[in-house]
Design a protein around this motif. Structure first.
Motif, PDB file in Angstrom:
ATOM      1  N   LEU A   1       0.797  -1.219  -0.076  1.00 22.43           N
ATOM      2  CA  LEU A   1      -0.040  -0.051  -0.007  1.00 22.43           C
ATOM      3  C   LEU A   1       0.809   1.220   0.140  1.00 22.43           C
ATOM      4  O   LEU A   1       0.607   2.262  -0.848  1.00 22.43           O
ATOM      5  CB  LEU A   1      -0.973  -0.050   1.407  1.00 22.43           C
ATOM      6  N   VAL A   2       1.943   1.177   0.843  1.00 20.34           N
ATOM      7  CA  VAL A   2       2.896   2.442   0.963  1.00 20.34           C
ATOM      8  C   VAL A   2       3.452   2.607  -0.375  1.00 20.34           C
ATOM      9  O   VAL A   2       3.711   3.728  -0.924  1.00 20.34           O
ATOM     10  CB  VAL A   2       3.719   2.231   2.153  1.00 20.34           C
ATOM     11  N   SER A   3       3.851   1.664  -0.987  1.00 15.12           N
ATOM     12  CA  SER A   3       4.576   1.736  -2.235  1.00 15.12           C
ATOM     13  C   SER A   3       3.617   2.292  -3.286  1.00 15.12           C
ATOM     14  O   SER A   3       4.004   2.903  -4.207  1.00 15.12           O
ATOM     15  CB  SER A   3       5.212   0.280  -2.821  1.00 15.12           C
ATOM     16  N   ALA A   4       2.317   1.751  -3.122  1.00 18.28           N
ATOM     17  CA  ALA A   4       1.286   2.156  -4.154  1.00 18.28           C
ATOM     18  C   ALA A   4       0.966   3.774  -3.950  1.00 18.28           C
ATOM     19  O   ALA A   4       0.677   4.396  -4.879  1.00 18.28           O
ATOM     20  CB  ALA A   4      -0.020   1.309  -4.129  1.00 18.28           C
ATOM     21  N   LEU A   5       1.096   4.059  -2.673  1.00 20.77           N
ATOM     22  CA  LEU A   5       0.721   5.536  -2.541  1.00 20.77           C
ATOM     23  C   LEU A   5       1.828   6.377  -3.100  1.00 20.77           C
ATOM     24  O   LEU A   5       1.584   7.546  -3.299  1.00 20.77           O
ATOM     25  CB  LEU A   5       0.751   5.937  -1.114  1.00 20.77           C
ATOM     26  N   GLY A   6       2.957   5.966  -3.143  1.00 23.42           N
ATOM     27  CA  GLY A   6       4.288   6.804  -3.781  1.00 23.42           C
ATOM     28  C   GLY A   6       4.114   7.149  -5.076  1.00 23.42           C
ATOM     29  O   GLY A   6       3.321   6.516  -5.912  1.00 23.42           O
TER      30      GLY A   6
ATOM     31  N   ALA B   1      -9.817   7.664  -1.326  1.00 25.91           N
ATOM     32  CA  ALA B   1     -10.781   6.814  -2.114  1.00 25.91           C
ATOM     33  C   ALA B   1      -9.824   5.580  -2.602  1.00 25.91           C
ATOM     34  O   ALA B   1     -10.119   4.583  -2.269  1.00 25.91           O
ATOM     35  CB  ALA B   1     -11.360   7.337  -3.245  1.00 25.91           C
ATOM     36  N   PHE B   2      -8.405   6.120  -2.939  1.00 27.47           N
ATOM     37  CA  PHE B   2      -7.718   5.065  -3.410  1.00 27.47           C
ATOM     38  C   PHE B   2      -7.260   4.104  -2.365  1.00 27.47           C
ATOM     39  O   PHE B   2      -7.167   2.947  -2.604  1.00 27.47           O
ATOM     40  CB  PHE B   2      -6.342   5.703  -4.097  1.00 27.47           C
ATOM     41  N   ILE B   3      -7.023   4.680  -1.115  1.00 28.87           N
ATOM     42  CA  ILE B   3      -6.570   3.723   0.070  1.00 28.87           C
ATOM     43  C   ILE B   3      -7.571   2.809   0.427  1.00 28.87           C
ATOM     44  O   ILE B   3      -7.414   1.638   0.708  1.00 28.87           O
ATOM     45  CB  ILE B   3      -5.994   4.803   1.145  1.00 28.87           C
TER      46      ILE B   3
END
Lengths: 162, 232
Positions: free
Chosen positions: B9-14, B181-183
């Motif tokens: 998730l963290v990597s997707a948020l970057g 929304a993404f998270i």
């Protein structure tokens, strides 16, 4: 996650400006042009229609005025004709009356002349008969000028008495 | 398993960098910029396609829909900006189309550019330039400055702070909504991989995306109108 990347910001600003120029030319410009042309067209049509209406109204008024004029004219012509006919009729009547009077007086004159002639004829006839009767009575012919004068005097005395 | 989800998730948020232009020590080109280019290409192609045969006298169905949309935008901008609405409508329309498509493009599996705070920051900066540029363009230098003392001089500090607050709020609101929304969608996909994500996607990807588009454009228009409209 929350770091601002100057390159991305710069790229996005440029992208937005380019996209704006593209869409302004290809999308908004074209559609707005059509919208404006249509509204101009509609305005023009409405103005033309109103103009036509006004012209038609004017023409109608003009025609009505002409019609009224024509009606007045017609009435005047008819009135003229009637008065002229009336005058003509009166003239004819007067003339006819004068003619009739003249004819009557002529006829009267003729009748009078004829009566005169007839009276004269009858008188000479009667004189001849009287002479013949007197000759028979006197047993002689009474054809001398003296006899004739005598008879005439007698007859005129008789007619004066009658 | 939870740990690995957290990591993913963290990597997707970057914000991933798609590639780097090897000049001036390397200019990074983020994924969001590449997706923006795709959106631009899409919009340009669509515009070309849809406005090919515009007719003044006999518009087709597509043209009628297009005219309706543009008319809607024009009326909205005119009612908020007054007499000087004309030059603003295409820009606000462009921003609306861009943010809307950015928010929705996640459905196609691409990273929404609005999930990158640098993109929303750029959008907010442009809005700020528009708002205060218009304020000075239509009121003159002095009139533009006077606008900061309205409706009363007491509000001057607040109005000045708004110069920074407004774009920050615009930027963060858009970014936060899309990121949130993404998270939520990522977590939902992790917890319940079937059906539920599809249902929630209708809200978070479609509805929220469109709402945020409207909010961003509406606020920008409102602020611009505040700056240029004569007080009645």
């Amino acid at each position: 996650m929350l770091e601002f990347e100057p390159a991305t910001i710069l790229f996005t600003v440029i992208n937005l400006l380019v996209l704006y120029l593209i869409l302004r030319k290809l999308l908004f410009g074209r559609v707005n042009a059509v919208l404006e042309q249509r509204s101009a067209l509609v305005k023009g049509k409405i103005a033309a229609a109103e103009d036509n209406n006004r012209q038609a109204e004017e023409r109608k008024l003009q025609y009505e005025r002409q019609l009224t004029d024509a009606r007045h004219e017609g009435a005047k012509i008819v009135a003229d004709a009637q008065s002229r006919a009336q005058r003509l009729y009166e003239d004819k009547m007067l003339q006819a009356e004068a003619d009739a009077k003249r004819l009557r007086s002529a006829a009267e004159a003729q009748i009078a002349t004829e009566r005169e002639a007839m009276l004269r004829g009858a008188r000479s006839e009667v004189a001849a008969l009287a002479l013949m009767a007197a000759a028979k009575v006197a047993e002689r012919s009474m054809d001398g000028a003296d006899d004739k004068a005598l008879i005439d005097t007698f007859l005129s005395e008789v007619s004066e008495q009658a | 398993m939870l740990e690995s989800f957290k990591e993913s998730l963290v990597s997707a948020l970057g914000n991933k960098t798609a590639f780097t232009i090897p000049v001036l020590g390397g200019i990074p080109v983020a994924d969001s910029v590449v997706v923006t280019w795709i959106i631009m290409a899409l919009l340009a192609a669509l515009s070309l396609l849809l406005t090919r045969k515009l007719s003044v006298r006999s518009p087709g169905k597509v043209q009628t829909a297009l005219e309706w949309a543009v008319q809607l935008l024009n009326d909205f901008v005119r009612s908020n900006l007054g007499a000087h609405w004309r030059p603003f409508a295409p820009w606000l329309g462009t921003v609306a189309l861009y943010i809307g498509l950015s928010n929705l493009i996640g459905i196609l599996g691409l990273t929404p550019p609005t999930k990158d705070i640098s993109v929303t920051a750029a959008l907010a900066i442009m809005s700020m330039l528009l708002i205060y540029g218009a304020q000075f363009r239509y009121n003159g230098l002095l009139g533009g400055l006077k606008k900061f003392a309205e409706p009363m001089p007491l509000l001057l500090p607040i109005n000045l702070m708004e110069v920074a607050i407004r774009p920050l709020a615009l930027c963060m609101r858009l970014f936060g909504n899309i990121l949130g929304a993404f998270i939520i969608m990522e977590m939902l996909k992790f917890l319940v991989p079937v059906i539920l994500p599809a249902v929630f996607s209708i809200y978070f990807d479609l509805f929220d995306g469109l709402i945020q588009t409207v909010v961003f454009v509406f606020l920008t228009t409102l602020f611009t109108g505040e700056g240029i409209q004569e007080e009645t």
